[in-house]
Motif scaffolding. Structure first.
Motif, PDB file in Angstrom:
ATOM      1  N   TYR A 663       0.801  -1.219   0.000  1.00 48.88           N
ATOM      2  CA  TYR A 663       0.000   0.000   0.000  1.00 48.88           C
ATOM      3  C   TYR A 663       0.838   1.275   0.000  1.00 48.88           C
ATOM      4  O   TYR A 663       0.539   2.234  -0.711  1.00 48.88           O
ATOM      5  CB  TYR A 663      -0.924   0.025   1.221  1.00 48.88           C
ATOM      6  N   SER A 664       1.891   1.296   0.819  1.00 56.11           N
ATOM      7  CA  SER A 664       2.683   2.525   0.993  1.00 56.11           C
ATOM      8  C   SER A 664       4.055   2.432   0.337  1.00 56.11           C
ATOM      9  O   SER A 664       4.921   3.272   0.585  1.00 56.11           O
ATOM     10  CB  SER A 664       2.845   2.823   2.487  1.00 56.11           C
ATOM     11  N   ASN A 665       4.278   1.394  -0.470  1.00 57.04           N
ATOM     12  CA  ASN A 665       5.571   1.179  -1.126  1.00 57.04           C
ATOM     13  C   ASN A 665       6.714   1.151  -0.108  1.00 57.04           C
ATOM     14  O   ASN A 665       7.808   1.668  -0.361  1.00 57.04           O
ATOM     15  CB  ASN A 665       5.831   2.266  -2.180  1.00 57.04           C
ATOM     16  N   ASP A 666       6.455   0.528   1.045  1.00 54.19           N
ATOM     17  CA  ASP A 666       7.483   0.433   2.085  1.00 54.19           C
ATOM     18  C   ASP A 666       7.863  -1.020   2.386  1.00 54.19           C
ATOM     19  O   ASP A 666       8.484  -1.312   3.395  1.00 54.19           O
ATOM     20  CB  ASP A 666       7.002   1.124   3.366  1.00 54.19           C
ATOM     21  N   ARG A 713      -6.565   9.391  -3.076  1.00 58.23           N
ATOM     22  CA  ARG A 713      -5.766   8.972  -1.923  1.00 58.23           C
ATOM     23  C   ARG A 713      -6.464   7.937  -1.035  1.00 58.23           C
ATOM     24  O   ARG A 713      -6.098   7.748   0.120  1.00 58.23           O
ATOM     25  CB  ARG A 713      -5.359  10.184  -1.068  1.00 58.23           C
ATOM     26  N   ASP A 715      -7.814   3.849  -0.710  1.00 63.27           N
ATOM     27  CA  ASP A 715      -7.596   2.506  -1.241  1.00 63.27           C
ATOM     28  C   ASP A 715      -8.920   1.796  -1.469  1.00 63.27           C
ATOM     29  O   ASP A 715      -9.829   1.869  -0.626  1.00 63.27           O
ATOM     30  CB  ASP A 715      -6.750   1.686  -0.267  1.00 63.27           C
ATOM     31  N   ARG A 731      -8.712  -1.248   3.449  1.00 58.14           N
ATOM     32  CA  ARG A 731      -7.551  -1.994   3.931  1.00 58.14           C
ATOM     33  C   ARG A 731      -7.881  -2.943   5.077  1.00 58.14           C
ATOM     34  O   ARG A 731      -7.146  -3.898   5.323  1.00 58.14           O
ATOM     35  CB  ARG A 731      -6.462  -1.027   4.402  1.00 58.14           C
TER      36      ARG A 731
END
Length: 908
Positions: A663-666, A713, A715, A731
């Protein structure tokens, strides 16, 4: 002058005039001397074509498919259109048809004052009266022309000046000959050559060729190379003019019989060369023709092969030096040899020449001029490979940077750090192979311009796909002699763009502008063979619109069983290339490197259900491979080892492929899977269920992947069950959108964020193919593009790369693309129904590809953003495919499975 007609119109006019004049008048006995058409041909002819019947020649051309293509060229099209009116004219003058069918004629081409001019000569068999000809002009053209008259060498020359034409037509009647041209100077030159003592028939070489010419053929062509080479130089690019003019150094004359078939053009005859001090071709009169064995090691998709066969290359080389000596060029050549001998501390002539065998060739599989240097090779057959290699090894010690470069696929690759060696040893044709990187295969030495070029040759050779096995080449060589001294093979279809570097910009543009379809021309072959001291010459041009597509795979890799599903390209973090991961039907997972080498094979417990996803489990820039089976999650590293704790048994057997979200590219991955209990499960990268997730339950089983979209912004996770009933979650697994009504989503349609209008935030299609909008409030709207079956595929992508999304439908065998205004952008019909989902690839900001696989015909299709078919019939494939630049270079690779083999094709 802007509204005046072109010179092509004038050519037609004077041809028509010639036929009309000769056909209308009665058969009176000629008191003038009778001449042959050749008597009127000036010696400056670059080439000329003679024929016994112009009508028969035209009829044969009309049946020929190549001529049908050439008629799209502007000048030929213009003249061809005029030809269509001849029948109408002939109907008005009954004697004309008989003359056209029976009269012998000749066309010759000359350069006059720097401009190409055509001369036409006919044996009329009639006594023509100039005043009667004037009456004929009046009847046909009225008052649209003016007559002028002059006298030259006692002959009356008439000049016709048409009011609406820039060029003027001149003609003269000499005995039984009608002679016409747009150039009055050429008419005068012809008059001077009519006396028998000046006739071209007195040229010894032409006379011998003329005697051997076939009589029952469609036409005869004669090339006068002294002038023909200059004519060619006018069509060639500046940097290639010297090479085209070198033809005059090879031949004096060539005479060829022309046989025209529906899809072939065959020209057979002889070439003439003076003694070895004047023409290079004379050197081959001492050499027997040799078998053409080279295709057995050449790439399957060879575009160009210039092959030389020698009974004794050492003898030929010394004869060549005698030729240079006679032309006062030997000293410059010898200085080059001496320079090599000094640098390499060897003697090229005494040590290496005796070891060269009976074949040498310049070979290229390039499709574009920019590729020519990297994809071209000198190939030399050796009498003694071991001695040749050992002698070369001695030279390595003399030049820094020379020697063994690397070992690649059990082959040693060497380098001699000295440029120009191939040209000195093998001749000027090999000047393109400037550097010397080399290897040995099956008694041949292969020389390329770089180590990478040699590696590519090894890849192609070891794929087992050589030119001699190419079905198109085998069919083509049915009309090529098995032995020759010189053999040029040029695959027009593969290498058409190569002509761009050799031809003038205008000529290349004329040849490459639609609707002329050069991709339907297969190849041209040219041969010269010494037959008892006579230089037999063969030219063969093949047209084949239905030819088998050449398999352009770089390599083929074998699996132990049939390929299952799609191959996947996976990043190799060690060398920045891409590996290929693929399953077989026996539940084996394989990893191959970019060169097709198998790195490992791993047995898994069950059949895979999902694609292979690349994840960074340790968050250290090293990748692992994630996928699921019915009961397990698998995570495997680059070396084929299970990551600790894997495989992980699922909480409930899976009903669908996993969906991976970051989700947060982390790299805090979430893995969503639908269970057979109709609940949605959420796992983290360690394979544990995520706490706080609401296990939403669907009404019906879910077999498709989920889709994660972000809009404003927020999901959105889209889920569609087997009945097309949709749930949209956040989510945490809670419903984010509750649809006002269900509409029956099509099973092969994706979910997309709407970028076209304000009808809804998201789009998909229903079972009838109706475009369906979903708002964030759950409202539904529709747009109808047509009637489609429930099995249609739908994609929403920027097909033509104009910055706006397009609507792509593939239903049964029909592909349709519409723009945002519902206007058709592109359409295509396949020969069979398509049952696999098409795949859209964004190559760059300005380029894209749409890929389709046909199960029935086992074909792969690629369409670019202009709707052009990049790859169509013949490129084999059964599975969905992957597209990637495996080595991160300019080439784009397509990897696909068929049977138990994995194929890697180069498509760009």
């Amino acid at each position: 002058m802007g509204n005046r007609k072109t010179a092509s119109n004038v050519v037609f006019v004077f041809i028509v005039i010639a036929f009309l004049i000769a056909g209308i008048f009665g058969y009176n006995k000629l008191t003038q001397k009778t001449y042959a058409v050749y008597d009127a041909v000036p010696h400056s002819a670059a080439f000329f074509v003679d024929f016994n019947s112009s009508r028969n020649l035209r009829e044969e051309l009309q049946k020929n498919k190549m001529w049908a293509e050439f008629k799209h060229l502007p000048d030929i099209k213009l003249i061809e259109n005029k030809f269509d009116s001849w029948d109408t004219i002939a109907a008005k003058y009954p004697n004309l048809r008989s003359f056209i069918e029976e009269g012998k004629g000749l066309f010759s081409l000359h350069t006059v004052n720097g401009k190409n001019q055509l001369l036409i000569v006919f044996e009329t068999g009639h006594s023509l009266n100039y005043s009667s000809v004037d009456d004929l002009f009046n009847q046909i053209y009225g008052n649209t022309f003016t007559r002028l008259q002059s006298t030259y060498e006692g002959e009356k020359i008439k000049k016709i000046i048409f009011n609406n034409m820039e060029e003027h037509f001149s003609y003269v009647l000499v005995g039984n000959l009608f002679i016409g041209s747009l150039s009055e100077e050429l008419i005068k030159e012809s008059i001077k050559h009519i006396p028998q003592k000046e006739s071209i028939l007195n040229n010894r070489d032409f006379k011998n060729l003329h005697k051997s010419a076939g009589k029952n053929v469609d036409a005869n062509i004669y090339l006068n190379h002294q002038y023909f080479s200059k004519f060619l130089s006018k069509l060639t690019a500046q940097n290639f003019k010297d090479f085209s003019e070198e033809l005059a150094d090879y031949f004096s004359w060539t005479g060829l019989d022309v046989v025209i078939k529906e899809d072939e053009l065959l020209l057979n005859g002889y070439s003439k060369a003076a003694d070895s001090t004047h023409h290079l071709l004379a050197l081959y009169q001492k050499q027997k023709p040799q078998p053409i064995s080279l295709p057995g090691i050449l790439p399957y998709n060879t575009s160009l092969m210039l092959h030389f066969g020698f009974e004794n290359y050492e003898q030929f080389y010394h004869d060549y030096k005698d030729y240079l000596r006679a032309r006062e060029k030997l000293n410059a050549f010898q200085r080059k040899i001496d320079n090599f001998n000094l640098t390499l501390k060897t003697n090229l002539e005494h040590i290496f020449l005796p070891l060269i065998g009976n074949e040498i060739a310049l070979v290229s599989y390039a499709n574009h001029p920019l590729e020519f240097e990297e994809k071209s090779y000198a190939v030399v057959k050796l009498k003694d490979v071991v001695n040749f290699r050992n002698h070369l090894a001695q030279t390595h010690k003399s030049v820094s940077g020379s020697g063994l470069v690397k070992r690649y696929k059990n082959q040693n690759i060497y380098r001699i750090n000295k440029t120009g060696m191939m040209q000195v040893l093998l001749g000027s044709s090999f000047r393109f192979i400037e550097h010397c990187h080399y290897m040995f295969i099956n008694g041949y030495m292969i020389v390329g311009n770089s180590t990478a070029a040699i590696q590519n040759f090894i890849d192609l050779y070891q794929s087992g796909k050589t030119l001699d096995l190419n079905e198109n080449y085998k069919a083509f060589t049915d009309n090529i002699y098995k032995e020759s001294n010189i053999y040029l093979y040029y695959n027009i279809r593969n290498g058409f763009q190569l002509m761009n570097q050799y031809l003038t910009t205008k000529f290349y543009k004329d040849l490459s502008t639609p609707p002329l379809k050069f991709n339907n021309f297969h190849a041209v072959g040219f041969q010269v063979s010494n037959v008892q001291g006579n230089l037999f010459t063969n030219v063969y041009l093949k047209y084949n619109a239905e030819m088998v597509e050449e398999n352009k795979s770089v390599w083929k890799a074998a699996l132990d069983a049939d390929v299952l599903g799609q191959p996947y390209t996976v990043k190799n973090h060690r060398n920045n290339t891409y590996n290929i991961a693929v399953f077989d039907v026996q539940n084996n997972l394989y990893l191959f490197d970019a060169d097709g080498n198998r790195l490992w094979k791993k047995q898994i417990e069950e059949a895979p259900m999902s694609p292979i996803y690349l994840v960074d489990y340790y968050k250290n820039g090293k990748y692992q491979y994630l996928f699921n089976t019915k009961n397990y999650l698998y995570l495997i590293d680059l070396l084929g080892r299970d990551v600790q704790g894997y495989p992980r048994r699922l909480s409930c057997p899976a009903a669908n492929p996993l969906s991976l979200f970051d989700y947060s590219n982390d790299k805090n991955y979430r893995i969503l899977i639908a269970g057979t209990d109709k609940k949605i499960y959420n796992y983290n990268i360690k394979g544990n269920e995520v706490s706080g997730w609401n296990k939403t339950q669907t009404l019906n089983p879910v077999e498709d992947k989920f889709r994660h979209l972000v809009n404003n912004r927020r999901d959105y996770i889209f889920i569609a069950d087997n009945k097309g009933i949709i749930k949209v979650l956040n989510r945490l697994g809670n419903e984010r959108i509750i649809l006002q009504k269900q509409f029956g989503k099509a099973k092969h349609s994706g979910f997309y964020v709407n970028r076209t209008n304000q009808k809804g935030d998201f789009i998909t299609t229903n079972t009838k193919g109706t475009l369906t909008y979903i708002s964030s409030a759950g409202n539904i709207a529709e747009t109808v593009f047509g009637n489609f079956s429930e099995d249609h595929f739908f994609l929403y992508e920027d097909f033509n790369k104009n910055g706006h999304k397009d609507f792509i439908y593939l239903d049964q065998n029909k592909l349709r693309v519409y723009d945002r205004f519902k206007k058709p952008v592109f359409s295509y019909e396949f020969n069979s129904n398509i049952t696999q989902k098409p795949v859209f690839y964004n190559i760059s900001s300005s380029k894209s590809l749409l890929g389709v696989v046909s199960d029935e015909t086992k074909e792969v299709f690629l369409f670019d953003n202009n709707g052009k078919v990049v790859i169509s019939q013949g490129l084999i494939g059964e599975t969905p495919f992957a597209i990637q630049s495996l080595k991160n270079k300019h080439e784009l690779n397509l990897v696909v499975g068929i049977g138990s083999s994995l194929y890697n094709y180069v498509i760009r």
